[in-house]
Design an enzyme around this catalytic site. Structure first.
Site, PDB file in Angstrom:
ATOM      1  N   ARG A  20      -9.926   8.145  -0.836  1.00 48.47           N
ATOM      2  CA  ARG A  20     -10.118   8.376   0.168  1.00 48.47           C
ATOM      3  C   ARG A  20     -11.351   9.230  -0.292  1.00 48.47           C
ATOM      4  O   ARG A  20     -11.055  10.416  -1.118  1.00 48.47           O
ATOM      5  CB  ARG A  20      -9.650   8.706   1.428  1.00 48.47           C
ATOM      6  CG  ARG A  20      -8.584   8.295   2.381  1.00 48.47           C
ATOM      7  CD  ARG A  20      -8.313   8.453   3.402  1.00 48.47           C
ATOM      8  NE  ARG A  20      -9.023   8.755   4.638  1.00 48.47           N
ATOM      9  CZ  ARG A  20      -9.819   7.648   5.151  1.00 48.47           C
ATOM     10  NH1 ARG A  20      -9.106   6.452   5.559  1.00 48.47           N
ATOM     11  NH2 ARG A  20     -10.451   7.837   5.516  1.00 48.47           N
TER      12      ARG A  20
ATOM     13  N   HIS B 248       1.025   6.577   1.187  1.00 46.53           N
ATOM     14  CA  HIS B 248       1.663   7.133   2.663  1.00 46.53           C
ATOM     15  C   HIS B 248       3.235   8.233   2.135  1.00 46.53           C
ATOM     16  O   HIS B 248       3.806   8.500   2.190  1.00 46.53           O
ATOM     17  CB  HIS B 248       2.643   6.760   4.015  1.00 46.53           C
ATOM     18  CG  HIS B 248       1.291   6.607   4.993  1.00 46.53           C
ATOM     19  ND1 HIS B 248       0.235   6.912   5.129  1.00 46.53           N
ATOM     20  CD2 HIS B 248       0.993   4.926   5.653  1.00 46.53           C
ATOM     21  CE1 HIS B 248      -0.953   6.471   5.514  1.00 46.53           C
ATOM     22  NE2 HIS B 248      -0.122   5.351   5.696  1.00 46.53           N
TER      23      HIS B 248
ATOM     24  N   GLU C 206      -8.950   0.234  -2.989  1.00 48.10           N
ATOM     25  CA  GLU C 206      -9.919   0.536  -1.890  1.00 48.10           C
ATOM     26  C   GLU C 206     -10.841   1.348  -1.925  1.00 48.10           C
ATOM     27  O   GLU C 206     -10.069   2.910  -1.789  1.00 48.10           O
ATOM     28  CB  GLU C 206      -9.304   0.698  -0.446  1.00 48.10           C
ATOM     29  CG  GLU C 206      -7.680  -0.175  -0.109  1.00 48.10           C
ATOM     30  CD  GLU C 206      -7.543  -0.203   1.276  1.00 48.10           C
ATOM     31  OE1 GLU C 206      -7.212   1.098   1.830  1.00 48.10           O
ATOM     32  OE2 GLU C 206      -6.483  -0.955   1.843  1.00 48.10           O
TER      33      GLU C 206
ATOM     34  N   HIS D  36      -3.859  -4.527   7.442  1.00 49.77           N
ATOM     35  CA  HIS D  36      -3.735  -3.315   8.505  1.00 49.77           C
ATOM     36  C   HIS D  36      -2.619  -3.560   9.261  1.00 49.77           C
ATOM     37  O   HIS D  36      -3.222  -4.490  10.523  1.00 49.77           O
ATOM     38  CB  HIS D  36      -5.605  -3.464   8.524  1.00 49.77           C
ATOM     39  CG  HIS D  36      -5.655  -2.227   8.868  1.00 49.77           C
ATOM     40  ND1 HIS D  36      -5.500  -1.459  10.106  1.00 49.77           N
ATOM     41  CD2 HIS D  36      -6.126  -0.649   7.981  1.00 49.77           C
ATOM     42  CE1 HIS D  36      -5.405   0.486  10.200  1.00 49.77           C
ATOM     43  NE2 HIS D  36      -5.772   0.037   9.023  1.00 49.77           N
TER      44      HIS D  36
ATOM     45  N   THR E 236      -7.618   3.407   8.584  1.00 49.89           N
ATOM     46  CA  THR E 236      -9.521   2.791   8.644  1.00 49.89           C
ATOM     47  C   THR E 236      -9.496   2.103   9.350  1.00 49.89           C
ATOM     48  O   THR E 236      -8.508   1.457  10.262  1.00 49.89           O
ATOM     49  CB  THR E 236      -9.354   1.281   7.689  1.00 49.89           C
ATOM     50  OG1 THR E 236      -9.097   2.343   5.876  1.00 49.89           O
ATOM     51  CG2 THR E 236     -10.690   1.188   7.350  1.00 49.89           C
TER      52      THR E 236
ATOM     53  N   ASN F 118       0.462  -1.625   0.315  1.00 48.38           N
ATOM     54  CA  ASN F 118      -0.294  -0.089  -0.344  1.00 48.38           C
ATOM     55  C   ASN F 118       1.021   1.238  -0.266  1.00 48.38           C
ATOM     56  O   ASN F 118       1.934   1.538   1.341  1.00 48.38           O
ATOM     57  CB  ASN F 118      -0.771   0.249   1.150  1.00 48.38           C
ATOM     58  CG  ASN F 118      -1.863   1.297   1.374  1.00 48.38           C
ATOM     59  OD1 ASN F 118      -1.287   2.275   1.022  1.00 48.38           O
ATOM     60  ND2 ASN F 118      -3.126   1.051   1.618  1.00 48.38           N
TER      61      ASN F 118
ATOM     62  N   GLU G 295     -11.313  -9.743   2.664  1.00 45.65           N
ATOM     63  CA  GLU G 295      -9.485  -9.143   3.521  1.00 45.65           C
ATOM     64  C   GLU G 295     -10.063  -9.149   5.213  1.00 45.65           C
ATOM     65  O   GLU G 295     -10.943  -8.516   5.309  1.00 45.65           O
ATOM     66  CB  GLU G 295      -9.845  -7.756   2.952  1.00 45.65           C
ATOM     67  CG  GLU G 295      -7.960  -6.712   3.407  1.00 45.65           C
ATOM     68  CD  GLU G 295      -7.111  -6.719   2.748  1.00 45.65           C
ATOM     69  OE1 GLU G 295      -7.410  -5.286   1.857  1.00 45.65           O
ATOM     70  OE2 GLU G 295      -6.644  -5.744   3.541  1.00 45.65           O
TER      71      GLU G 295
ATOM     72  N   HIS H 243      -5.627   3.796  -1.315  1.00 41.61           N
ATOM     73  CA  HIS H 243      -7.005   4.081  -1.329  1.00 41.61           C
ATOM     74  C   HIS H 243      -7.538   5.412  -1.497  1.00 41.61           C
ATOM     75  O   HIS H 243      -7.206   6.515  -0.841  1.00 41.61           O
ATOM     76  CB  HIS H 243      -7.481   4.188   0.898  1.00 41.61           C
ATOM     77  CG  HIS H 243      -8.533   4.153   1.253  1.00 41.61           C
ATOM     78  ND1 HIS H 243      -8.451   3.735   2.626  1.00 41.61           N
ATOM     79  CD2 HIS H 243      -9.847   4.546   0.822  1.00 41.61           C
ATOM     80  CE1 HIS H 243     -10.164   4.712   2.907  1.00 41.61           C
ATOM     81  NE2 HIS H 243     -10.076   4.127   1.112  1.00 41.61           N
TER      82      HIS H 243
ATOM     83  N   ARG I 296      -7.397  12.596   0.774  1.00 38.40           N
ATOM     84  CA  ARG I 296      -5.909  13.038   2.225  1.00 38.40           C
ATOM     85  C   ARG I 296      -4.552  12.904   0.800  1.00 38.40           C
ATOM     86  O   ARG I 296      -4.559  13.147   1.340  1.00 38.40           O
ATOM     87  CB  ARG I 296      -6.256  12.707   3.502  1.00 38.40           C
ATOM     88  CG  ARG I 296      -6.256  11.218   3.498  1.00 38.40           C
ATOM     89  CD  ARG I 296      -6.133  10.996   4.994  1.00 38.40           C
ATOM     90  NE  ARG I 296      -7.288  11.483   5.886  1.00 38.40           N
ATOM     91  CZ  ARG I 296      -7.427  10.528   6.712  1.00 38.40           C
ATOM     92  NH1 ARG I 296      -7.412  10.008   7.523  1.00 38.40           N
ATOM     93  NH2 ARG I 296      -8.972  10.987   7.206  1.00 38.40           N
TER      94      ARG I 296
HETATM   95  N1  PXP Z   1      -5.450  -2.820   4.681  1.00 38.62           N
HETATM   96  C1  PXP Z   1      -7.139  -2.241   3.697  1.00 38.62           C
HETATM   97  C2  PXP Z   1      -8.162  -2.298   4.477  1.00 38.62           C
HETATM   98  C3  PXP Z   1      -6.462  -1.001   4.645  1.00 38.62           C
HETATM   99  O1  PXP Z   1      -7.047  -0.063   5.005  1.00 38.62           O
HETATM  100  C4  PXP Z   1      -5.051  -0.924   4.870  1.00 38.62           C
HETATM  101  C5  PXP Z   1      -5.101   0.789   5.012  1.00 38.62           C
HETATM  102  O2  PXP Z   1      -5.205   1.716   4.754  1.00 38.62           O
HETATM  103  C6  PXP Z   1      -4.130  -1.881   4.988  1.00 38.62           C
HETATM  104  C7  PXP Z   1      -4.749  -2.424   4.162  1.00 38.62           C
HETATM  105  C8  PXP Z   1      -2.877  -1.680   5.003  1.00 38.62           C
HETATM  106  O3  PXP Z   1      -2.659  -0.942   6.588  1.00 38.62           O
HETATM  107  P1  PXP Z   1      -0.803  -0.521   7.169  1.00 38.62           P
HETATM  108  O4  PXP Z   1      -0.963   0.632   6.164  1.00 38.62           O
HETATM  109  O5  PXP Z   1      -1.536  -0.457   8.399  1.00 38.62           O
HETATM  110  O6  PXP Z   1      -0.389  -1.662   7.228  1.00 38.62           O
END
Ligand code: PXP
Length: 250
Positions: free
Chosen positions: A51, A16, A76, A197, A107, A13, A157, A49, A55
């Site tokens: 959003r 960030h 996402e 997550h 999330t 992901n 997921e 994601h 953001r």
């Molecule tokens: N899976 C989902 C559905 C999420 O919303 C996120 C965060 O955007 C992640 C995985 C990844 O989470 P993390 O950034 O904490 O590894």
């Protein structure tokens, strides 16, 4: 020649990377460049994601990722209809529905699939008809898995946040058992099982060992490690941990 399917896949992901860019409204760092480095480090797909408050990731990021990458993009989304139409237009390989609250830092919970069934059914059909795989981000509880199954989605997921954040050994063991049995149930219902997550380089090990899990989606820990070692290496280290953990069980 057909290449062998990896036994566990890593979705990186890159939200960030965009968070850092949006903080100063600069043109850098570029999530696409990040995604390419993650791919070099062994990422099997890229997750972003989009959003409602935009953001971090923007529509233009998603469009470029889908167009330019040779690995699948998992988008996402919330149940926002404008974003859904955008997804149909852009056609990522997969769309994962997540709950969204404006004030949250990230999330927080899984979707209440049972409560949202009537709203989810038509949008899932719209995406599926467009050839997009659909996944639902849910807490690892049997009722939500059954509800997801009834909706005919391709994947669930499983939310690993409660496991990753639990500190005392008893609750950690309990949370891990919930993930194991949820993965077993979802697998037995024919759903592809993903999880993610809050996973870090240590907490990933036990989760990657769960045999039904096909893909782990991980962002924050990898992007944080990348500050020191670079994104390609940070991705490779995570993938190695996952693969080693999975090998121990098969
Ligand atoms: N899976 C989902 C559905 C999420 O919303 C996120 C965060 O955007 C992640 C995985 C990844 O989470 P993390 O950034 O904490 O590894």
């Amino acid at each position: 020649m057909e290449t062998a399917r990896p036994m566990i896949q890593l979705g990186v992901n890159v939200d960030h990377v965009a968070t850092l860019r949006q903080l100063r409204q600069t043109l850098y760092p570029d999530p696409l460049e990040a995604a390419r480095l993650a791919q070099l480090g062994g990422a099997d797909n890229i997750t972003v994601h989009l959003r409602e408050d935009r953001r971090h990731i923007q529509e233009s990021d998603v469009a470029r990722l889908v167009r330019e990458l040779s690995i699948p993009v998992n988008l996402e989304v919330s149940l926002d209809l404008v974003i859904l139409e955008f997804a149909v237009l852009i056609r990522p390989a997969e769309v994962c529905f997540v709950p969204e609250r404006r004030a949250e830092r990230t999330t927080e919970n899984g979707l209440s699939v049972r409560l949202l069934t009537d709203r989810l059914r038509p949008v899932i059909r719209r995406l599926s008809d467009s050839g997009i795989r659909v996944s639902l981000f849910i807490d690892p509880v049997p009722d939500e898995i059954e509800a997801a199954c009834r909706l005919g989605v391709d994947a669930v997921e499983l939310h690993t946040g409660a496991y990753a954040e639990s500190r005392d050994p008893e609750s950690r063991a309990h949370r891990l058992e919930c993930l194991r049995s949820a993965a077993r149930l979802a697998g037995s219902r024919g759903l592809a099982v993903h999880a993610g997550h809050g996973l870090g380089y240590d907490s990933v090990v036990q989760v990657a060992a769960i045999p039904e899990i096909e893909t782990l989606n991980i962002g924050h820990a990898i992007v944080s490690r990348a500050v020191f070692v670079g994104l390609e290496t940070a991705t490779r280290l995570m993938k190695e941990r996952m693969v080693t953990a999975r090998r121990g069980t098969t």
